[in-house]
Design an enzyme around this catalytic site. Structure first.
Site, short mmCIF file in Angstrom:
data_model
loop_
_atom_site.label_atom_id
_atom_site.label_comp_id
_atom_site.label_asym_id
_atom_site.label_seq_id
_atom_site.Cartn_x
_atom_site.Cartn_y
_atom_site.Cartn_z
N GLY A 169 0.75 -4.95 1.05
CA GLY A 169 -0.43 -5.05 0.19
C GLY A 169 -0.17 -5.83 -1.09
N ALA A 219 0.86 -1.18 0.00
CA ALA A 219 0.00 0.00 0.00
C ALA A 219 0.90 1.24 0.00
CB ALA A 219 -0.89 -0.02 1.23
N GLU A 252 -0.52 -9.36 -0.07
CA GLU A 252 -1.96 -9.55 0.18
C GLU A 252 -2.75 -9.63 -1.13
OE1 GLU A 252 -1.78 -6.07 2.75
OE2 GLU A 252 -2.55 -7.26 4.40
N GLU A 295 4.65 -4.70 7.64
CA GLU A 295 3.87 -3.62 8.26
C GLU A 295 4.27 -3.27 9.69
OE1 GLU A 295 2.59 -6.05 6.42
OE2 GLU A 295 1.16 -5.20 4.99
N1 CAA Z 1 4.54 3.16 -1.00
C1 CAA Z 1 4.90 4.31 -1.62
N2 CAA Z 1 6.01 4.41 -2.37
C2 CAA Z 1 6.79 3.32 -2.48
C3 CAA Z 1 6.47 2.10 -1.87
C4 CAA Z 1 5.29 2.05 -1.08
N3 CAA Z 1 4.87 0.91 -0.49
N4 CAA Z 1 7.45 1.20 -2.15
C5 CAA Z 1 8.33 1.84 -2.93
N5 CAA Z 1 7.94 3.12 -3.13
C6 CAA Z 1 8.64 4.16 -3.92
C7 CAA Z 1 9.83 4.73 -3.16
O1 CAA Z 1 9.44 5.72 -2.24
C8 CAA Z 1 10.67 5.26 -4.30
O2 CAA Z 1 10.12 6.48 -4.71
P1 CAA Z 1 11.11 7.71 -5.13
O3 CAA Z 1 11.84 7.19 -6.34
O4 CAA Z 1 10.15 8.81 -5.43
O5 CAA Z 1 12.01 7.94 -3.98
C9 CAA Z 1 10.40 4.26 -5.42
O6 CAA Z 1 9.19 3.59 -5.08
C10 CAA Z 1 11.50 3.22 -5.53
O7 CAA Z 1 11.65 2.60 -4.28
P2 CAA Z 1 13.07 2.40 -3.53
O8 CAA Z 1 13.98 3.52 -3.90
O9 CAA Z 1 12.80 2.16 -2.10
O10 CAA Z 1 13.57 1.07 -4.27
P3 CAA Z 1 14.59 0.00 -3.70
O11 CAA Z 1 14.95 -0.87 -4.86
O12 CAA Z 1 15.69 0.64 -2.95
O13 CAA Z 1 13.74 -0.88 -2.65
C11 CAA Z 1 11.79 -2.07 -1.87
C12 CAA Z 1 12.66 -1.68 -3.09
C13 CAA Z 1 12.59 -3.04 -0.97
C14 CAA Z 1 10.54 -2.75 -2.40
C15 CAA Z 1 11.45 -0.79 -1.07
O14 CAA Z 1 10.92 0.17 -1.98
C16 CAA Z 1 10.46 -0.99 0.02
O15 CAA Z 1 10.82 -1.54 1.05
N6 CAA Z 1 9.21 -0.53 -0.17
C17 CAA Z 1 8.20 -0.55 0.85
C18 CAA Z 1 7.68 -1.95 1.09
C19 CAA Z 1 6.68 -1.96 2.22
O16 CAA Z 1 6.99 -1.64 3.35
N7 CAA Z 1 5.46 -2.34 1.89
C20 CAA Z 1 4.37 -2.42 2.84
C21 CAA Z 1 3.58 -1.16 2.82
S1 CAA Z 1 2.39 -1.12 4.12
C22 CAA Z 1 1.07 -2.00 3.53
O17 CAA Z 1 1.09 -2.57 2.46
C23 CAA Z 1 -0.11 -2.00 4.46
C24 CAA Z 1 -1.21 -2.91 4.09
O18 CAA Z 1 -1.19 -4.08 4.34
C25 CAA Z 1 -2.41 -2.36 3.47
#
Ligand code: CAA
Length: 261
Positions: free
Chosen positions: A108, A63, A111, A131
């Site tokens: 998400g 998400a 999920e 999360e």
């Molecule tokens: N939400 C918003 N933006 C996201 C995102 C997310 N979940 N995941 C990645 N992005 C964005 C980053 O902010 C970045 O944007 P910018 O270029 O504008 O800075 C872009 O995507 C590229 O991401 P990274 O630079 O972080 O890429 P990376 O290769 O270094 O890492 C990754 C990849 C390991 C997937 C890392 O992006 C990451 O950990 N993302 C978050 C994963 C996460 O925590 N997901 C769970 C979200 S909470 C949820 O989902 C709740 C629910 O159950 C409903």
């Protein structure tokens, strides 16, 4: 649509989450477009769906953390409902859905894959529920579907530790059915979807309904659900044709496509 691609190839539809700049993260607009895409699927023509993410790196990175970061309690709950409603629509969609997981499937994203009937993935896929590291619980069905898919103990371990797992471990614990080299993933998904699509559509739909609904009730009720859906197949053109084809001793005859009626 800004963030969803949809294409149909024969009887197989492919939905692609297409927000590559944010690693296909699910904001409200993506969820709304996914919902609208499902509503628009032509169920007379399409017999199986594939769901994947755009690009080589990511299925869905979860998400949208930016959108969630300022939510109030009530808004958080509403955002969870928004995702849950779409994912439930997918889970109970009349035709089967195959998740082709082409990279990160986190939060998400994991999920979303779990809301599909079948998951296959590329060797570079990574699954996880990160999360609790963000100060929240999984909110689009993760606490429920992960426990049902891999068992409560493994689900609790993954969710409490927020540790990501690679494709081989996801396969070992039963989260995915198969792992393929990345360049083969979509062809394998198409092959599986094509195999499903050539079977009698009413029967396939009824199998999905029987399995899904039966898992929610005790066995006595579950077999009644099966009996009704089994009975529902009879007198259809496809049942009459499928059985007549088997009983016909003319081995030269070529099987015709089922008609979905
Ligand atoms: N939400 C918003 N933006 C996201 C995102 C997310 N979940 N995941 C990645 N992005 C964005 C980053 O902010 C970045 O944007 P910018 O270029 O504008 O800075 C872009 O995507 C590229 O991401 P990274 O630079 O972080 O890429 P990376 O290769 O270094 O890492 C990754 C990849 C390991 C997937 C890392 O992006 C990451 O950990 N993302 C978050 C994963 C996460 O925590 N997901 C769970 C979200 S909470 C949820 O989902 C709740 C629910 O159950 C409903």
């Amino acid at each position: 649509m800004d963030f969803i691609l949809y294409e149909v190839n024969g009887a197989v539809g492919t939905i692609t989450i297409n927000r590559e700049k944010a690693l296909n993260a699910l904001n409200s607009q993506v969820l709304e477009e996914l919902d609208a895409t499902l509503d628009a699927v032509d169920l007379d023509a399409v017999r199986c769906l594939i769901l994947t993410g755009a690009g080589a790196k990511c299925f869905v990175a979860g998400a949208d953390i930016g959108e969630m970061s300022t939510l109030t309690k009530a808004e958080g709950e509403a955002f969870g409902k928004k995702g849950n409603d779409v994912f439930r629509k997918l889970e109970t969609f009349p035709i089967p859905v195959i998740a082709a997981v082409n990279g990160f499937a986190l939060g998400g994203g994991c999920e979303l894959a779990m809301s599909c009937d079948i998951r296959i993935c590329a060797e570079n896929a990574v699954f996880g529920q990160p999360e609790v590291g963000l100060g929240i619980t999984p909110g689009f069905g993760g606490t429920q579907r992960l426990a049902r898919l891999v068992g409560a103990g493994m689900a609790k371990q993954m969710i409490y530790t927020a540790r990501n797992i690679k494709a081989d471990e996801a396969f070992r614990i039963g989260l995915v059915n198969a792992v393929y080299p990345a360049e083969e993933l979509m062809a394998q998904a198409q092959k599986m979807a094509g195999g499903i699509a050539k079977n009698a559509p009413i029967a396939v739909r009824n199998c999905k309904k029987a399995i899904n609904e039966g898992l929610d009730v005790d066995m006595d009720k579950a077999i009644v659900i099966e009996e009704k859906l089994f009975g529902d197949c009879f007198e259809t053109e496809d049942q009459k044709y499928g059985m007549a084809f088997f009983l016909d001793k003319n081995k030269e005859k070529v099987k015709e496509p089922f008609k979905n009626c």
